[in-house]
Design a protein around this motif. Structure first.
Motif, PDB file in Angstrom:
ATOM      1  N   LYS A 294     105.463 -32.951  47.958  1.00 17.57           N
ATOM      2  CA  LYS A 294     106.530 -31.976  47.703  1.00 17.57           C
ATOM      3  C   LYS A 294     106.614 -30.937  48.816  1.00 17.57           C
ATOM      4  CE  LYS A 294     106.890 -33.525  43.410  1.00 17.57           C
ATOM      5  NZ  LYS A 294     108.074 -34.192  42.887  1.00 17.57           N
ATOM      6  N   ALA A 295     105.496 -30.623  49.431  1.00 16.07           N
ATOM      7  CA  ALA A 295     105.443 -29.476  50.337  1.00 16.07           C
ATOM      8  C   ALA A 295     106.161 -29.748  51.651  1.00 16.07           C
ATOM      9  CB  ALA A 295     103.985 -29.114  50.610  1.00 16.07           C
ATOM     10  N   GLY A 296     107.326 -29.152  51.807  1.00 17.57           N
ATOM     11  CA  GLY A 296     108.080 -29.281  53.056  1.00 17.57           C
ATOM     12  C   GLY A 296     108.727 -30.637  53.247  1.00 17.57           C
ATOM     13  N   ILE A 297     108.640 -31.472  52.245  1.00 20.96           N
ATOM     14  CA  ILE A 297     109.095 -32.866  52.382  1.00 20.96           C
ATOM     15  C   ILE A 297     110.602 -32.978  52.114  1.00 20.96           C
ATOM     16  CG2 ILE A 297     108.955 -35.156  51.309  1.00 20.96           C
ATOM     17  CD1 ILE A 297     106.526 -34.723  53.017  1.00 20.96           C
ATOM     18  N   GLU A 308     110.759 -31.893  56.550  1.00 19.11           N
ATOM     19  CA  GLU A 308     112.093 -31.447  56.966  1.00 19.11           C
ATOM     20  C   GLU A 308     112.047 -31.270  58.494  1.00 19.11           C
ATOM     21  OE1 GLU A 308     115.082 -28.643  58.060  1.00 19.11           O
ATOM     22  OE2 GLU A 308     112.971 -28.061  57.914  1.00 19.11           O
TER      23      GLU A 308
ATOM     24  N   LEU B 250     103.754 -26.630  43.490  1.00 17.79           N
ATOM     25  CA  LEU B 250     103.481 -25.872  44.715  1.00 17.79           C
ATOM     26  C   LEU B 250     103.128 -24.422  44.436  1.00 17.79           C
ATOM     27  CD1 LEU B 250     106.327 -27.349  46.940  1.00 17.79           C
ATOM     28  CD2 LEU B 250     103.903 -27.887  47.029  1.00 17.79           C
ATOM     29  N   LEU B 279     111.562 -26.103  50.034  1.00 16.71           N
ATOM     30  CA  LEU B 279     111.162 -26.436  51.398  1.00 16.71           C
ATOM     31  C   LEU B 279     110.407 -25.295  52.075  1.00 16.71           C
ATOM     32  CD1 LEU B 279     114.149 -28.405  52.969  1.00 16.71           C
ATOM     33  CD2 LEU B 279     111.835 -29.222  52.572  1.00 16.71           C
ATOM     34  N   PRO B 283     102.198 -24.453  50.729  1.00 11.94           N
ATOM     35  CA  PRO B 283     101.108 -24.402  49.747  1.00 11.94           C
ATOM     36  C   PRO B 283      99.763 -24.188  50.418  1.00 11.94           C
ATOM     37  CG  PRO B 283     101.736 -26.646  50.155  1.00 11.94           C
ATOM     38  CD  PRO B 283     102.673 -25.811  50.957  1.00 11.94           C
TER      39      PRO B 283
END
Lengths: 336, 296
Positions: A294-297, A308, B250, B279, B283
């Motif tokens: 999920k992180a930055g994806i 991204e 997150l 975005l 985390p």
């Protein structure tokens, strides 16, 4: 340790099969006709199996040497890979194998002699000046070395005079380098073998590279190999986005180049987390609570799921700069 | 008028062929008879909340009964995470009363094989054995082989409803070459199972612990606020659920930072804002988090 060893009837008496059955003396041996009976059925859950994988011993038939993707920058004038094993003893959360295979069982092809035969034929017939053969994309090349003797066997194959023009690259996170050290003690380090280590900061290793050796252990293994004269490559791939990214990777690169002789490195590659979309979907379904996905994806562009674009560019530029403080050669960078 | 059947929650479904095999299980679980129909019986218990609920299904002997019984039971149960076949078996070399987990099943008539994955790591009391499913009781006790009359049908049918790993079979040896099946009585059969109930329940507990984790809970209040403010299509609902799930993963210790519906005029704007927000989360590997631009 495995609780069950599935053994194809056709290779039950193969020396490597017997050797592994002996090493897993407490495991239950289950005879099977073809590995596909256990490895391929639908409706298997990779993550559930990963909690206690079994070992499958089988014969690899058909094509064993496969052309590497064209965008591959490192290697020789022609690049190939081969897999003596599918799946890995480690549990890296970003690993594409989880999206590719239905089963987490370790599938070991014990007919090394057939791989070796095909490699010899391939080197003779493919017309390349310096064909490069990668191992370690469907498994870790060294992690099970004490059981499988894979490196020991193929170091001998690549030491044959007719294989001198070919290069073997073993990709690993493992510190099981005894076979390599013994080979070097007897014959010197092989000129045509590269040991490529995947590295990440310890906090990333702890968070997403479960069961793998700590950074310090990997660095010590690299230093030992370099001292013996082995060619070593570094794979900073995948770098992982997180809150302390800059601080974490900054001190990581310093630690790496404190231990490693940068002048003698064979190559460095760099890449961030990226996955084919179909694999990502399967993995997400099996690990719905994995923050890494999920992180930055970014999930809605193209066939690859990756960070991204601006995040990825930032990460790779940052790492390139940091590596540049210690290493003056080209860093081969893979972007989504 | 037909009334809609209310399904009962049962995390573990114990599947047995014979009533006397089932009795020690439902008695120990204190399960009550829920339904008895078409020759099948289903017992049910809720121990301590939904996560410890269980059911015991009695199908009758043989492959057909096993297959149809297991299918029949699905209409009454929900939340089932694992099927565990429990029963007696003959064996070529194991002693009477010993317990084994099935590692390979071969159907004697079709030759079909099933390989249950060893989901639960082996522990001291647990041993594995292959088994042959036969259509009639057999006196041919071969070394390293168990004999039963239902396991192949159980695996073939069970895997239609659950992941292969969640379908397992545990057997108690009731007969062998020294003492064949002809000596068996209902009391003896019940006794063999009763004696091994602790092992069976211990295995069942570990099997349940190994099942797939549930998805993380999303902020249902925020979802409801969004749906109150805008008309949300099914596809947008899926997108919003995914964004809320990302937020929960997150930023696990907070519910204050995710954009609120009042921050946007339209749903489209809101979704775009929420995507940007997700975005922007960096985390911490220790699961703390910071919201901000990368590079800061």
């Amino acid at each position: 340790v495995v609780d069950i060893v599935y053994v194809e009837n056709g290779i039950a008496d193969h020396p490597i099969s017997l050797q592994i059955q002996q090493r897993y003396a407490n495991a239950k041996v289950v005879n099977i006709e073809k590995y596909a009976e256990v490895f391929n059925p639908v409706n298997q859950n990779f993550r559930v199996q990963k909690r206690n994988p079994a070992m499958i011993l089988a014969r690899k038939g058909g094509e064993k040497i496969i052309a590497a993707p064209e965008e591959y920058e490192i290697g020789g004038d022609q690049n190939y890979y081969f897999s003596h094993m599918l799946n890995c003893v480690y549990d890296c959360r970003y690993c594409f194998l989880q999206g590719m295979y239905r089963s987490a069982n370790y599938l070991l092809f014990v007919n090394y002699e057939d791989f070796a035969g095909d490699l010899r034929d391939h080197v003779l017939t493919n017309g390349a000046e310096n064909p490069w053969y990668f191992s370690g994309y469907d498994c870790d090349s060294l992690a099970l070395e004490p059981m499988t003797g894979f490196a020991k066997y193929f170091l001998k194959v690549f030491a044959e005079p007719e294989m001198a023009q070919a290069t073997l690259e073993l990709r690993t996170k493992s510190t099981q380098i005894r076979s390599l050290e013994q080979h070097a003690e007897l014959n010197g380090a092989a000129d045509n073998v590269v040991i490529a280590f995947s590295l990440n900061p310890d906090e990333v290793i702890q968070a997403v590279e479960c069961l793998t050796p700590k950074l310090e252990k990997r660095l010590k293994a690299i230093a030992r190999l370099q001292t013996q004269g082995w060619r070593v490559g570094l794979r900073f791939d995948p770098v992982v986005w997180h809150h302390d990214f800059e601080k974490s990777y900054c001190s990581f690169f310093k630690a790496v180049f404190d231990h490693v002789d940068a002048q003698r490195l064979d190559s460095i590659t760099l890449g961030a987390v990226r996955l084919p979309k179909t694999f990502y979907k399967t993995m997400l379904k099996q690990m719905p609570n994995e923050w890494l996905f999920k992180a930055g994806i970014q999930t809605d562009s193209g066939n690859l799921v990756a960070y991204e674009a601006s995040i990825e560019a930032y990460m790779l530029n940052f790492c390139t700069q940091e590596i540049g403080r210690f290493y003056s050669e080209k860093v081969h960078t893979y972007r989504a | 008028m037909k009334t809609k059947l209310v399904k009962l929650s049962a995390n573990m479904l114990y599947v047995v062929a014979l009533s006397h095999e089932a009795k020690p299980l439902y008695e120990k679980l204190q399960a009550k008879l829920l339904v008895s129909k078409h020759g099948f019986k289903l017992y049910h218990v809720v121990e301590k909340g939904v996560l410890n609920s269980a059911a015991v299904l009695v199908t009758g002997s043989g492959s057909n009964a096993m297959s149809s019984g297991l299918t029949w039971a699905q209409q009454y149960l929900t939340d089932v995470q694992a099927f565990l076949n429990v029963g007696i078996a003959g064996h070529g070399n194991l002693s009477i009363g010993s317990v084994f987990l099935v590692s390979k099943v071969t159907d004697d008539s079709s030759g079909k094989c099933f390989y249950p994955h060893p989901v639960v790591r082996k522990y001291k009391e647990l041993q594995f054995s292959d088994i042959l499913t036969v259509s009639k009781p057999s006196e041919a006790y071969q070394i390293n082989c168990g004999y039963d009359m239902e396991a192949s049908a159980f695996f073939e049918t069970g895997r239609r409803f659950l992941n292969a790993e969640a379908v397992q079979s545990i057997k108690v040896v009731s007969d062998n070459a020294e003492s064949n099946f002809k000596h068996l009585t209902p009391q003896l059969v019940a006794g063999y199972i009763k004696k091994n109930c602790d092992s069976i329940f211990l295995y069942a507990e570990r099997l349940l612990m190994s099942s797939t984790p549930n998805e993380i809970d999303i902020d249902v209040h925020l979802m409801s606020k969004i749906q109150t403010k805008w008309k949300v299509s099914v596809s947008n609902e899926v997108i919003l659920q995914e964004l809320l799930r990302s937020s929960a993963l997150l930023t696990p210790h907070s519910d204050n930072y995710f954009p609120q519906p009042e921050d946007s005029e339209t749903l489209k704007q809101y979704i775009s804002l929420a995507k940007q927000w997700v975005l922007s989360v960096k985390p911490s590997l220790g699961h703390n988090y910071v919201v901000g631009k990368h590079g800061e």
